[in-house]
Structure formats: structure tokens, C-alpha cells
Motif scaffolding. Sequence first.
Motif, PDB file in Angstrom:
ATOM      1  N   PHE A   1      -3.684  -1.066  11.811  1.00 44.91           N
ATOM      2  CA  PHE A   1      -3.388  -2.294  11.029  1.00 44.91           C
ATOM      3  C   PHE A   1      -2.804  -3.306  12.065  1.00 44.91           C
ATOM      4  N   PRO A   2      -3.497  -3.926  12.848  1.00 45.86           N
ATOM      5  CA  PRO A   2      -3.013  -4.832  13.946  1.00 45.86           C
ATOM      6  C   PRO A   2      -2.131  -5.964  13.340  1.00 45.86           C
ATOM      7  N   THR A   3      -2.259  -6.274  11.993  1.00 49.29           N
ATOM      8  CA  THR A   3      -1.510  -7.441  11.585  1.00 49.29           C
ATOM      9  C   THR A   3      -0.546  -6.921  10.583  1.00 49.29           C
ATOM     10  N   GLY A   4      -0.484  -5.518  10.322  1.00 46.13           N
ATOM     11  CA  GLY A   4       0.140  -5.118   9.001  1.00 46.13           C
ATOM     12  C   GLY A   4      -0.748  -5.149   7.872  1.00 46.13           C
ATOM     13  N   MET A   5      -0.056  -4.976   6.919  1.00 46.51           N
ATOM     14  CA  MET A   5      -1.135  -4.966   5.552  1.00 46.51           C
ATOM     15  C   MET A   5      -0.737  -6.291   4.602  1.00 46.51           C
ATOM     16  N   PRO A   6      -1.691  -6.936   4.097  1.00 53.42           N
ATOM     17  CA  PRO A   6      -1.543  -7.951   3.517  1.00 53.42           C
ATOM     18  C   PRO A   6      -1.021  -7.475   1.748  1.00 53.42           C
ATOM     19  N   SER A   7      -0.566  -8.470   1.096  1.00 53.08           N
ATOM     20  CA  SER A   7      -0.101  -8.219  -0.185  1.00 53.08           C
ATOM     21  C   SER A   7      -1.462  -8.360  -1.181  1.00 53.08           C
ATOM     22  N   TYR A   8      -1.550  -7.132  -1.711  1.00 54.32           N
ATOM     23  CA  TYR A   8      -2.940  -7.169  -2.739  1.00 54.32           C
ATOM     24  C   TYR A   8      -2.272  -7.194  -4.189  1.00 54.32           C
ATOM     25  N   GLY A   9      -1.326  -6.977  -4.531  1.00 49.52           N
ATOM     26  CA  GLY A   9      -0.750  -6.691  -6.028  1.00 49.52           C
ATOM     27  C   GLY A   9      -1.146  -5.502  -6.686  1.00 49.52           C
ATOM     28  N   ALA A  10      -0.230  -5.419  -7.501  1.00 48.20           N
ATOM     29  CA  ALA A  10      -0.395  -4.037  -8.408  1.00 48.20           C
ATOM     30  C   ALA A  10      -1.944  -4.040  -9.184  1.00 48.20           C
ATOM     31  N   ASP A  11      -2.437  -5.236  -9.793  1.00 48.10           N
ATOM     32  CA  ASP A  11      -3.562  -5.123 -10.480  1.00 48.10           C
ATOM     33  C   ASP A  11      -4.599  -4.811  -9.494  1.00 48.10           C
ATOM     34  N   ALA A  12      -4.687  -5.485  -8.456  1.00 53.43           N
ATOM     35  CA  ALA A  12      -5.886  -4.848  -7.406  1.00 53.43           C
ATOM     36  C   ALA A  12      -5.663  -3.538  -7.217  1.00 53.43           C
ATOM     37  N   LEU A  13      -4.514  -3.050  -6.715  1.00 51.29           N
ATOM     38  CA  LEU A  13      -4.530  -1.757  -6.442  1.00 51.29           C
ATOM     39  C   LEU A  13      -4.700  -0.675  -7.804  1.00 51.29           C
ATOM     40  N   ARG A  14      -4.466  -1.020  -8.994  1.00 51.84           N
ATOM     41  CA  ARG A  14      -4.830  -0.309 -10.026  1.00 51.84           C
ATOM     42  C   ARG A  14      -6.346  -0.169 -10.178  1.00 51.84           C
ATOM     43  N   PHE A  15      -6.938  -1.429 -10.130  1.00 47.45           N
ATOM     44  CA  PHE A  15      -8.385  -1.572 -10.275  1.00 47.45           C
ATOM     45  C   PHE A  15      -8.962  -0.790  -9.400  1.00 47.45           C
ATOM     46  N   THR A  16      -8.650  -0.630  -8.022  1.00 48.91           N
ATOM     47  CA  THR A  16      -9.103  -0.046  -6.812  1.00 48.91           C
ATOM     48  C   THR A  16      -8.968   1.595  -7.289  1.00 48.91           C
ATOM     49  N   PHE A  17      -8.055   1.961  -7.700  1.00 52.95           N
ATOM     50  CA  PHE A  17      -7.646   3.516  -8.273  1.00 52.95           C
ATOM     51  C   PHE A  17      -8.884   3.768  -9.106  1.00 52.95           C
ATOM     52  N   CYS A  18      -8.887   3.049 -10.349  1.00 56.44           N
ATOM     53  CA  CYS A  18      -9.722   3.098 -11.450  1.00 56.44           C
ATOM     54  C   CYS A  18     -11.464   3.201 -10.760  1.00 56.44           C
ATOM     55  N   ALA A  19     -11.648   2.089  -9.862  1.00 53.89           N
ATOM     56  CA  ALA A  19     -13.254   2.295  -9.505  1.00 53.89           C
ATOM     57  C   ALA A  19     -13.183   3.551  -8.431  1.00 53.89           C
ATOM     58  N   LEU A  20     -12.498   4.122  -7.897  1.00 58.81           N
ATOM     59  CA  LEU A  20     -12.412   5.051  -7.045  1.00 58.81           C
ATOM     60  C   LEU A  20     -12.394   6.671  -7.771  1.00 58.81           C
ATOM     61  N   ALA A  21     -12.138   6.731  -9.085  1.00 60.86           N
ATOM     62  CA  ALA A  21     -11.935   7.625  -9.859  1.00 60.86           C
ATOM     63  C   ALA A  21     -13.301   8.315 -10.167  1.00 60.86           C
ATOM     64  N   THR A  22     -13.902   8.778  -9.318  1.00 65.36           N
ATOM     65  CA  THR A  22     -15.243   9.524  -9.714  1.00 65.36           C
ATOM     66  C   THR A  22     -14.936  10.844 -10.001  1.00 65.36           C
ATOM     67  N   MET A  23     -15.771  11.727 -10.186  1.00 66.49           N
ATOM     68  CA  MET A  23     -15.735  12.971 -10.730  1.00 66.49           C
ATOM     69  C   MET A  23     -15.633  13.859  -9.582  1.00 66.49           C
ATOM     70  N   GLY A  24     -15.681  13.498  -8.381  1.00 70.44           N
ATOM     71  CA  GLY A  24     -15.415  14.126  -7.174  1.00 70.44           C
ATOM     72  C   GLY A  24     -14.082  14.544  -6.686  1.00 70.44           C
ATOM     73  N   ARG A  25     -13.996  15.504  -5.614  1.00 72.65           N
ATOM     74  CA  ARG A  25     -12.701  16.002  -5.706  1.00 72.65           C
ATOM     75  C   ARG A  25     -11.851  15.370  -4.355  1.00 72.65           C
ATOM     76  N   ASP A  26     -12.400  14.655  -3.542  1.00 69.65           N
ATOM     77  CA  ASP A  26     -11.898  14.039  -2.634  1.00 69.65           C
ATOM     78  C   ASP A  26     -12.130  12.347  -2.855  1.00 69.65           C
ATOM     79  N   ILE A  27     -10.962  11.710  -2.498  1.00 63.76           N
ATOM     80  CA  ILE A  27     -11.141  10.104  -2.613  1.00 63.76           C
ATOM     81  C   ILE A  27     -10.611   9.550  -1.488  1.00 63.76           C
TER      82      ILE A  27
END
Length: 924
Positions: A572-598
Amino acid sequence: MQKTYDPKDIEQRTYQRWESHGWFKPSGQGAPYSIVIPPPNVTGTLHMGHAFQHTLMDVLTRQHRMQGENTLWQPGTDHAGIATQMVVERQLNAEGVHRRDIGREAFVKRVWDWKAQSGDTISRQERRIGNSVDWTRDRFTMDEGLSEAVTDVFVRLYEDGLIYRGKRLVNWDPVLHTALSDLEVMSQEEQGSLWHFRYPIEGGSEHLVVATTRPETMLGDTAVAVHPEDERYKHLVGKQIRLPLTGRLIPVIADDYVDPAFGSGCVKITPGHDFNDYQIGVRHSLPLINIFDANAALNDEVPEKYRGLDRFAARKQVVADLEALGLVEKIEPHKLQVPRGDRSNAVLEPWLTDQWYVRIAPLAEPAIKCVQDGRIRFVPENWSKTYYQWMENIQDWCISRQLWWGHQIPAWYDDQGNHYVAHSEEQAKQQARAKLGRDVTLKRDEDVLDTWFSSALWPFSTLGWPQQTPELKSLYPTSVLVTGFDIIFFWVARMIMMGLKFAGDVPFREVYITGLIRDENGDKMSKSKGNIIDPLDLIDGIDLESLVAKRTTGLMQPKDKDKIEKNTRKQFPTGMPSYGADALRFTFCALATMGRDIRFDLGRIEGYRNFCNKLWNAARYVMMNLESAPPATATGPVEYSVADRWIRSRLGATIEEVRARLAEYRFDLASQALYEFAWYEYCDWYLELSKPTLQSEQSSDAQKRGTRETLAVVLEAYLRLLHPLMPFITEEIWQSVAPMAGIKGETIMLQSYPTAAEFSRDAAAEAAITPIKAVILGARQIRGQLDIPQAREIAVAFQSPEATDEASIQASLDVVRGVGKIGELKILPSDAPLPPSATANIDRRTISSPLAGLITDPQAELARLRKRKAGVEQNLKKEEAKFANPNFVANAKPEVVALGHERIAEFRRQIAQLDEQENMVSRL
RNA sequence: GCGCGCGUAGCUCAGCGGUAGAGCACUACCUUGACAUGGUAGGGGUCACAGGUUCGAUCCCUGUCGCGCGCACCA
């Protein structure tokens, strides 16, 4: 609306508004829907796993609340016995104080102080990700009510004969000084040695060779075992061995447990310090010698020389002394499983102590059955196998812990060692009086219960049990449990057992098992690895120095600091930008596949932050076009274009898809459907198609009204559909858009969740849009191929085998020409000859533009034509191969055969057309 | 030993009997009145391998190889 989407501006005020209005509380109306939160450690902080699971629970909660159900998401925290005690002990150590110095009472007060100080960190964090939990019902496992439930359950289990006190070997943590349950033992393979010792037979010159991985335990040996059928040793069974270093006489015994093929075929037996040996000791009535104290140092049962030595020092000494006596046959390197405590990482000792146990088999049986008969369903279903496997081999549960932080065991002892289990000391005294016929002084058991004991009651204790509260009656069993597979045994299984026993029904109807969030390399996130991502940093952003500081302070192993810092700076050479809670939540949903590792991938969240911005700007466009003439107040006739009808139909399809996917916990597919509709249909097509209608002088007021209304209505419903996943941005936009769509309400979160019936499918509109898109796409392809500037209109010819295409295009001619930047648009019969043209094939339609007058490179055009032809020929070959097999036509479904015929005809037509174009272009 | 999972585009992952998909990354062009956190067009995959079932297999079955997880374990 601002030009750029800025989550910082929206999220916190929106959440405060929701919470202060009490909108998270159950409505008291409708079908019950409830979820209990897996209680995080009260003094902990929110990590990615929490944020992930909480997002999914919030999606479900918000959806069902919008569906008008009586919805409760029950929040709370857990006292996390060992973990919390360790933290406070470390604080004390920093002050140079041990907990024993200040005593139990003062120590427990310190823990409560610590809880008061840090206890709401996690709930503040939960608010930041948007959890719509009912904060007014917040519970803590050490609360009075929940503690009462713990006592009640303990007493009832005891009275039912399901809790007993027993002296047996337990997994003892010599660092934390407490017993642990089997589940808290982490066995890992480590490199050790196999020491072979000669044990002399008494009364002769013979000896036996025994092998051991733990030489120091030989001081506690009480036998040597051989296999009863082992011819080598049969004659020695019954003889005595003079145990070296101790001089004790121990017998040679025969037991099936011994594997004659392993090592020498002789096993030293130490019943006091090995679980297998203990069993053998019981079978053969061997004495049991306990040679360790609570620190796993040698006690007075061993020769004076060794007393007080730590087990590892004792090991060296024993080996050295046996070596000196010439009794060491050999030492081999050997890999073995070493049991370590999951908290302390200390090597555990099997140690003989008095502990409290739950007799688990009678509880396990109904708990197995309720999964077998479907009263509880695991999602994904396969996890039920893991559950069965454990439940069918379940061992009694050691529930007492030698800690100070937790629920103290409700048992009292008299001076004769009798115990009395009761709700209070008063009751215990009564029992003692009844038993002994006199009043006695009782002493309460000092130990506390395993934290998971109280967690096991969570689904009903939080609803008020043992009181029969209205909430317990209406909201138990809860609807679904959302949790990780790592605590199926610790928690899920135990809740099922306790729920069935005490609340009279399963604790939840479904168990949705999520994957575990890992870092981008697939490694588990942990403080010691220095790869932790704080979900709040993804929401708010963080600069590099703060991130490095966060990851490198408070490390257990300070030597890792440099490596962690280096990796962090690199990643993270420049740290982390702000993404907002909605983007984070949507990402979690999109990653919520039936697999066991995410694997958590920053690219993903960035993409979804962009999606938020896209949605924001689409809404800006809609608002811009509505403000002057809000459709909600419009009067006069309304006419819907094909595009209007089409987008409504597509929304209907999307609603159906999203609802179906959510119902089966496919958050990934639901989010994909939401993403695709908004970006690829609403923005890419519908907004573009709406522009000519709204901007042209030619279109009628009725047409404009139809499009404006559709813009508003579709967006409004889409926001409701998306809201459970992205609550903040949808609320913010909805506040502006809803009035335009004629919808009144204080908040989107209490609006109805969209149904497909609101937007019924319109097959005719969906069919009619296809040629319209084809013309536009074809024109764009040609423009791209020939490097024609966007602004320049081109003349286009359109050919299609579909009879209805012409009418569809004619009906939307201005829109097609506007969006496609098309000048003259000719519609030709499918077999009409073309002048030398650039062509494009979209499905079965051909779009072409005469080359005359276009600045172009004939050689490049020829190359393109040949490449396209090669592609089509390959497809044709594949298709024809199917028909080469006579069984295909005979066996395949008719529609598949028909489609094949169509495709072949189409490919041939395209090849002929490409040939012709090739001819003509080559002559230019 | 028992149980479970995974191997699909450079990366992270969907799909799972009938024309290989997404996000990110990549290439070219484009600041046009929602959006450059953008638009348009494009490149990129013998769906780990080998057999089998089937008219047809990335998808179903069997096996092999590779990776991973859980449980139980021989001193």
C-alpha cells in the motif's frame, strides 16, 4: 446532487437518522423473522470476518423488514473468558502486578472497567457498516438476565444428571493454569525425537526396549505393555521391571492397544500423563502417578533430584542420566503431533484434576436428528456432514475453567467435599442441611464456565429465557444463523443441543455457513502476520504511516515488525483510499460464494466504489430530466416507447432474479444481477435511449411523459431492490427520486421490497429492442474498425431474417439514429446485394456501411474480413460436426436441432456475404 | 486413517449437459450536456490430466496429478 458521490457526507448522518427514529426495532406485525448476531468479544474490534458476516445478516434483515415481516436482528457481545482475562492480565503485568496480588474481586472489577472503557468500540464500528440491529435490545453474556439463564441451565442439567463432576485427565494449559475442552486443543506436527530406552527385567539380565517421545514422563511410568500375541515378549508378561532412575518395580502387561510392528513393540505406560495410557491403566488397574504440578514442573512424586524442574529441563536431565547408565539404545528424529492451547500456544499436558463435565451423548442425539429430518438445514448442505461427523463421535464437554472472568459455577462445597448445585448459596445451604442435618459453612466453587456455555444459550437467552417473554414466543426459533465454518462445533452444535433441551425447539431453521475472509494471498488475516485490514479503514481510508503504525504496534513478536512494515509499504505505497461502507458491503456480497475461502481483493472494492459513483451519476441524470417536469405531478396522456417497456420488463426480470438468489443465500449472484441491470441495461442502454426522446423536438409530450415516468419509476424500484446491500447511497438517492415517482415515505428502509409483479415481463418489448441494439452496436463496430470519429454520422444498411425487425426499427427510428450517430438508415432484405461495405454481424443480423466516401485502408479491411470469415468458418465446422453424427438429430431435443439448423444457415450466409465483400474490397 | 473442498482469461472468481462469463489488469480511440470513479471498440481460455456415460461433457461418473481444510491418531 453533487457531481461526485461522497460516502463520507452521507453515511453517518443517515445511520443516526435511522437509529434515532427507532426503525431497527421489530414492527410487531407480520410473520416473524429473526437473526441473532454471533456475539463478538465485548472488548474486541471489528475485523473483516465480522464485517463480512454482518453485511450478509444485514442484507437479510433489511430485505425481510421491507417485506413487512416482524423483523429482529438481535445484537450483543460475548465476555470471551480467556481472551479478555489475558488482555487485562497483560495490562496488570505492565504495571508489574500479578492478578493474584490484587485478588479475585479486584481483578474482576478491573475487567469490568476495561469492558466499560473499550466495550462500545465494536458497536460503534457495527454502526459504521450499517447494521440495522435493534440496539435497544443489546445484550452481553455477563448481563444479569443472561447470567440467570446460565445458572438455570447449569442447575437443570445437573438435576437431570447431564452435568457431573469428575476426576480425570484433562487438557491442561500450564501457562494459563486452566483446563480446556478438546476443541481448544490445536494439534500440530512438530519435529521431535523418539528416544529408545532399555528397561531391565527384575531378576535376570534381560531388558525390554521402550520408545518414547516424552522421556520425562518415564518417572511416572507404572507399567510396560506388549501385545498379547507378540511371541518375542510373551514370556515376559507378568514379570517386573526395575524402573530406572526411580527404582520402582512396574509390571509387564499385555494389551491389544500395542502395535507390535511399531518401534520395539513395547510401550511404556504413564497413566497420569497420556490419554491412551490412562485407558490402559484403567483396564489393568494400574496405579496412577501424577508427576507434574500446575506449571508442568515435576512435583514430589519423583526422585528428589528432579523435583521442581520444568518438564523440558527434566527431559534433558532424564536423558542425560539414562545415557550415563548406558540405558539409551538410540535416539531417532521423529515427527509428532504436539497439542497446544489455541490461546496460549503452550504445549498442553494431560493432567489429572477435578472438573465439571456435560454428559453430551443424550443431548447430541436429538441434535443429530433435527438436522437429519430437516428441521435445521445447512447451507451449503455439505456442512451437515461435518456436523454429523463431529456429533456422532462427540466426547463429554469439560466446562469448568480455572479463570476469574466468567460465570462462576453455581456449586458449593461443604467441609467433607460434598457438593451442592443450586441457584443460590441459600438453596445450597438448604440442600446441605437436608443432607447433613445441620448447618454448615459452604464454599463456592471458584471456577467459571467455558464461555461457549453461555454462547450456547444465546438464541433464547437474548430473547428473555427463562422468562416466557412475548419476544421468545414470537421470535424463537430464529430464522437463520449466519456464521463461519470454524465455529460449527464450538457454537452451532452446542446451540442446537441447548436450544432443543431448554427452549423446546431448534434455535434456528437454517444455518448459512460463510467462507473465511483471507488476504490477497489466501492467508488468514492475523495480527501476528501483519496482514490485517481494518474494515473501517476501507470505509474511511487511511494514510500509509497510520497503517504501518496500526499493523506494527502491540505485536506479540516484536521481531516481526520490520518485515510487516516492509510488506505493508510495498503493498500500500499510498495507504488506502476511502471506499465507503456501501462499496465495502457490496464487495462482501459479491465475494459471498459458496466456497470456503474468500480472498479479499482491493481491485474488487474499487470496482464497486466506481459502481456507486455510476449509480450516483445516473440518478443525477434522472433528476436533471425530471425536476422541470416531475412525472408524479404530470397530467395528460402518457405514451411508452419500446425502450420504456423494455427497461420495465428487464427490471421485472432482475427483481425475480435477485429475490430468488437471496432466498438461496447466493449473495454473489444477487449482487451480480443488481450490478448488471444498473450498469449494462439501465445506464448503458436505457439512459442513452431516453436521450433522443427527451431532447428531440419531434417527440410528443406524451412520449416525454412516458419516458420521464419510466426513468423515475424504474430507478425508484431499483433503489429499493438494492437497498439491503447498499443501504446508504440508496437512501440518499431515494430521498430525491421517490417524490418524482410519486412515492411518499420517510425512509427507503421501510418501503416494500419490490416484487416482480410490479414490473411484469414484456416479451414483445424485449424482442423489439434486440434489432435496435443491433443497429447501434453494428454502427459502433464499424466506426471503431474504420476509425471514424464519434461525431461523424455514417450511413448504415440493416439486414435481418426476422420479419418484425423492420417495424421495430421504424418505430424507434429517431432513437436508433440518435444513439447510433447514424445518418441515412436503410433496411434491406436479407439477401440484398451490398456495395463494397464495412460490415458487422450482431447475432443473425448484418449491419453495413458503404465504404465509398469513407477514408479507409482496403488492405486493413481485407485482413479484417478474412479474420472474421475464419472465425465464422470455425463455428460452422463445429456446428456441422454435430449433424455429421446421425444420432444427434435422432436424440437431441428438437429445439436444439432447430437452433443448429438456423445457426448453420446463418453462418453460411455470413460466409457468402464476407466472400462477396472480400471480392469487392480487393478490387478497390 | 476418516471426512470435506479446490484446480475455468495475467490476477480474483462465477457458471455446471447443448454458441465459454464477470470484475480488475491489458491495447486503441474518445473530455459528446449523468458519470474519466467515465465512454466506445478490441486482444486474451485445448475450462488440471486420463478414461467412462451421452447424439453431445468445462458441467455427470471413475481414476491420476497438484493445492488446501477439518477430525482422529502409534508409543
